[in-house]
Design a protein around this motif. Structure first.
Motif, PDB file in Angstrom:
ATOM      1  N   PRO A   1       0.809  -1.214   0.000  1.00 14.05           N
ATOM      2  CA  PRO A   1       0.000   0.000   0.000  1.00 14.05           C
ATOM      3  C   PRO A   1       0.850   1.276   0.000  1.00 14.05           C
ATOM      4  O   PRO A   1       0.455   2.275  -0.597  1.00 14.05           O
TER       5      PRO A   1
ATOM      6  N   TYR B   1      -3.477  -2.079  -2.149  1.00 13.07           N
ATOM      7  CA  TYR B   1      -4.396  -1.963  -1.018  1.00 13.07           C
ATOM      8  C   TYR B   1      -5.135  -3.271  -0.753  1.00 13.07           C
ATOM      9  O   TYR B   1      -5.737  -3.436   0.312  1.00 13.07           O
TER      10      TYR B   1
ATOM     11  N   ARG C   1      -6.335   6.319   3.182  1.00 12.56           N
ATOM     12  CA  ARG C   1      -6.472   4.867   3.034  1.00 12.56           C
ATOM     13  C   ARG C   1      -5.532   4.118   3.965  1.00 12.56           C
ATOM     14  O   ARG C   1      -5.918   3.114   4.580  1.00 12.56           O
ATOM     15  N   ARG C   2      -4.303   4.574   4.104  1.00 13.09           N
ATOM     16  CA  ARG C   2      -3.362   3.882   4.994  1.00 13.09           C
ATOM     17  C   ARG C   2      -3.664   4.185   6.459  1.00 13.09           C
ATOM     18  O   ARG C   2      -3.608   3.295   7.317  1.00 13.09           O
TER      19      ARG C   2
ATOM     20  N   THR D   1     -11.493   0.808   6.942  1.00 15.80           N
ATOM     21  CA  THR D   1     -11.105   1.291   5.624  1.00 15.80           C
ATOM     22  C   THR D   1     -12.174   2.262   5.152  1.00 15.80           C
ATOM     23  O   THR D   1     -13.268   2.347   5.729  1.00 15.80           O
TER      24      THR D   1
ATOM     25  N   SER E   1     -11.926   2.954  -3.802  1.00 15.63           N
ATOM     26  CA  SER E   1     -11.496   2.399  -2.507  1.00 15.63           C
ATOM     27  C   SER E   1     -12.418   1.239  -2.168  1.00 15.63           C
ATOM     28  O   SER E   1     -13.514   1.444  -1.644  1.00 15.63           O
TER      29      SER E   1
ATOM     30  N   GLU F   1     -11.093  -1.791  -0.660  1.00 14.62           N
ATOM     31  CA  GLU F   1     -10.482  -2.717   0.291  1.00 14.62           C
ATOM     32  C   GLU F   1     -11.222  -2.689   1.622  1.00 14.62           C
ATOM     33  O   GLU F   1     -11.738  -1.654   2.050  1.00 14.62           O
TER      34      GLU F   1
END
Length: 670
Positions: free
Chosen positions: A152, A158, A518-519, A527, A600, A602
């Protein structure tokens, strides 16, 4: 609030404040709790608890050469072993030259040095001269291995989060197998093993200490901090993916440290570290110390602060050596009396002498560079042969997802605080902006459209999750118009609700924050997609509260990344008439853009239990509708071929479930 940074910082602070949670009143109660905590920890590292020591595969260790340095007080074995079949780990083993009988040993973990064990020579030589057998390992990323820790972080992978994969788990596992190797050696006292490492190696030292009770003295350096600080100071942005477990249970580092107690733990950290604030280091130490105090051994935990930047310093090295002498050899020596590492270039070995594969050509059957693809097993399609079997499989999946993917959902949902803040009319419809609070800190909007034309039959409600990728159109078209083709053509039997989950419309964050969000979300146990699922579930509560239609006649729709949200919201809700999917992704197991932009989709651990087509199939008997097939599509199922699994399942189980394909919403029928 409606600010993603403020929300993430608040949640990180909550996790830190709750760390070493539910601390019992007695040591006996703690020991009773610890097995469950350990199992949770191993799960978050992606390591099956079933891999007990007797079940582990053979190491197949091989020494390729020996360097006799008796005049310097040690010898070096250049070796490798297989931590799993064909998962090769390259290492150097330093053995004291004058040792008589079994002696203590140390697992030395490397960080993000390109040269790895070559750069660690001085410390390993010194440990051997002090009487410790020392094994130093390469990570799967550098030196002789060419895998990656930075999925990631740098490569848009991801899907690691969806797999429940973290390189932290691989490095911990390799280190645990190094302990196996040490204990197999006649030169090593199997009851006196320690661990040390700096930066990424310091993180691995934390992981190994918590996961393996055979390690009796644990000394992480430049690797200590809190989730609250990582978010507030944005130090998470400077960290590799190997620095964090998959935070399923929303732990802080002190929860990891608690598993090391009552074994000896020395935390060493510089006070000017650019990725760990000294305040967070102290807070982590203070919280971990509470467990040692509960167990009656506060003397077995220590904190050494050194002035300066990230890395080892003379003070930290001396303190660590003294810690090992005391807790592994029984020699109570002050750090001031312990000699420091001798950093003489004349003591450096040639690179080719310490490398296992001097030409850096790995064995042709190696799996070290692709470990992220197999380390955590993925779920197989559920075996469903009947309606009862489907209901059972669905209940098990929902339970797993609620605890391991959606564990961040608030245990006590807040008041939705629904308000109708703006109403207007056109010639054909009445419109209402409906605002609601799905979670503390977020105020979201939905736009309700009710046909003014009377309708003799019972009306249905179409709830559409507006796609985040359309956010830039707001200046041209209002939110309630950014909807699928055919939305405006729905007949008078349809009431419509366009919902903006977080990250859409007024709550959107820019592309410059996408990678960070995201991280940062993942390290605190959620998430972007899973947060949006919660918003969608609560939006369905809002829809039912509006009393504009029968609550049994609600349809949920989403396109692209919102199709993913719609699938899981429907699964959790369990009472929808239909789900409409446009351009649904084929799988969670796909990379994205390295800068964090784009869809997004994940969700933590989800691929351990299911994947998108399986979720679609388990919605039966909810009607499954695929919207807007491409014009040149010639098959009867114009959607990713992976969804044939769901269609075949619907076909086997039959009515009342059904699958249909429509070109626009005007063709939607219940």
């Amino acid at each position: 609030m409606n600010n993603i940074r403020e929300y993430l910082c608040r949640e990180a602070r909550r996790i830190t404040d709750a760390s070493v949670r539910d601390l019992p009143a007695t040591a006996d109660e703690w020991h009773a709790q610890r097995p469950k905590r350990w199992q949770q920890y191993m799960e978050m590292q992606g390591i099956p608890v079933a891999l007990e020591r007797e079940e582990r595969p053979p190491l197949n260790a091989k020494t390729v050469r020996v360097l006799d340095r008796a005049a310097r007080g040690y010898r070096v074995e250049v070796l490798y072993f297989e931590s799993l079949p064909r998962l090769y780990v390259t290492a150097n083993l330093y053995l004291p030259a004058q040792a008589t009988g079994p002696v203590p040993a140390v697992v030395y973990s490397n960080g993000h040095s390109f040269t790895q064990k070559l750069a660690s020579q001085y410390n390993c030589q010194h440990l051997a001269r002090l009487g410790f057998v020392t094994i130093v390992l390469d990570t799967v990323e550098f030196s002789e291995m060419f895998g990656t820790h930075h999925g990631p972080y740098a490569h848009g992978q991801y899907q690691w989060y969806s797999r429940g994969y973290t390189p932290a788990g691989v490095e911990m596992w390799n280190s645990m197998r190094a302990v196996d190797l040490l204990q197999s050696r006649p030169e090593v006292d199997p009851e006196a093993i320690g661990a040390m490492g700096c930066s990424g190696g310091g993180a691995t030292t934390w992981w190994l200490g918590a996961g393996d009770d055979r390690v009796k003295a644990v000394c992480p350096n430049s690797a200590t901090g809190t989730m609250a600080a990582h978010l507030a100071d944005r130090t998470v942005d400077g960290h590799c993916d190997c620095m964090f477990h998959i935070n399923t249970y929303q732990w802080d580092l002190s929860d990891v440290g608690a598993l090391i107690a009552p074994r000896a733990l020395l935390i060493s950290s510089p006070d000017r570290d650019g990725i760990y604030s000294i305040a967070s280091i102290r807070e982590c130490y203070d919280r971990t110390r509470k467990v040692y105090e509960l167990l009656g051994v506060p003397e077995r935990i220590g904190l050494i602060e050194t002035p300066g930047p990230h890395g080892y310093h003379e003070r930290s090295r001396r303190a660590i050596f003294a810690w090992f002498l005391k807790h592994l050899k029984g020699e109570d020596v002050s750090p001031a009396e312990v000699p420091d590492t001798v950093q003489d270039p004349q003591l450096l070995e040639k690179d080719e002498d310490l490398l296992v594969f001097p030409d850096r050509v790995l064995p042709p059957d190696e799996r070290s560079t692709s470990v992220h693809d197999f380390f955590v097993p993925l779920a197989a399609p559920p075996e469903v042969t009947s309606a009862d079997g489907l209901r059972e499989a669905r209940a098990m999946l929902v339970a797993d997802l609620r605890s391991r993917t959606f564990g961040h959902f608030p245990q006590s949902p807040c008041d939705l605080a629904i308000s109708k803040d703006f109403e207007w009319q056109s010639h054909t419809h009445s419109f209402t902006r409906v605002d609601f609070t799905p979670e503390e800190g977020w105020r979201l909007s939905a736009y309700l459209s009710v046909p003014r034309q009377e309708h003799k039959r019972e009306r249905s409600l179409l709830v559409h999750l507006v796609n985040a990728r359309d956010a830039g159109l707001r200046a041209v078209r209002p939110l309630y118009q950014r909807v699928p083709k055919g939305w405006a053509d729905l007949g008078p039997e349809w009431v419509r609700l366009a919902v903006a989950v977080r990250g859409v419309d007024d709550t959107a964050w820019g592309d410059d924050l996408a990678w960070h969000v995201r991280r940062a979300s993942a390290i605190i146990g959620r998430t972007v997609a899973s947060m949006r699922v919660y918003d969608a579930v609560r939006a369905l509560e809002v829809a039912r509260s509006l009393d504009v239609v029968d609550g049994e006649r609600i349809v949920l729709s989403g396109a692209g990344e919102m199709a993913v949200v719609a699938l899981y919201a429907a699964l959790l809700d369990g009472n929808l008439r239909a789900v409409v999917l446009s351009d649904p992704p084929a799988t969670h197991d796909a990379p994205g853009a390295a800068d964090g932009t784009g869809d997004s989709i994940e969700m933590l651990n989800v691929l351990r239990f299911t994947d998108l087509p399986y979720v679609a199939g388990l919605l039966w008997p909810t009607r499954l509708v695929f919207l807007e097939p491409p014009e040149d599509c010639r098959s009867s199922a114009c959607r990713p071929r992976e969804y044939m699994w769901a269609e075949n399942l619907y076909a086997r189980l039959g009515a009342p479930g059904a699958v249909s394909h429509i070109k626009d919403l005007a063709a939607l029928r219940l």
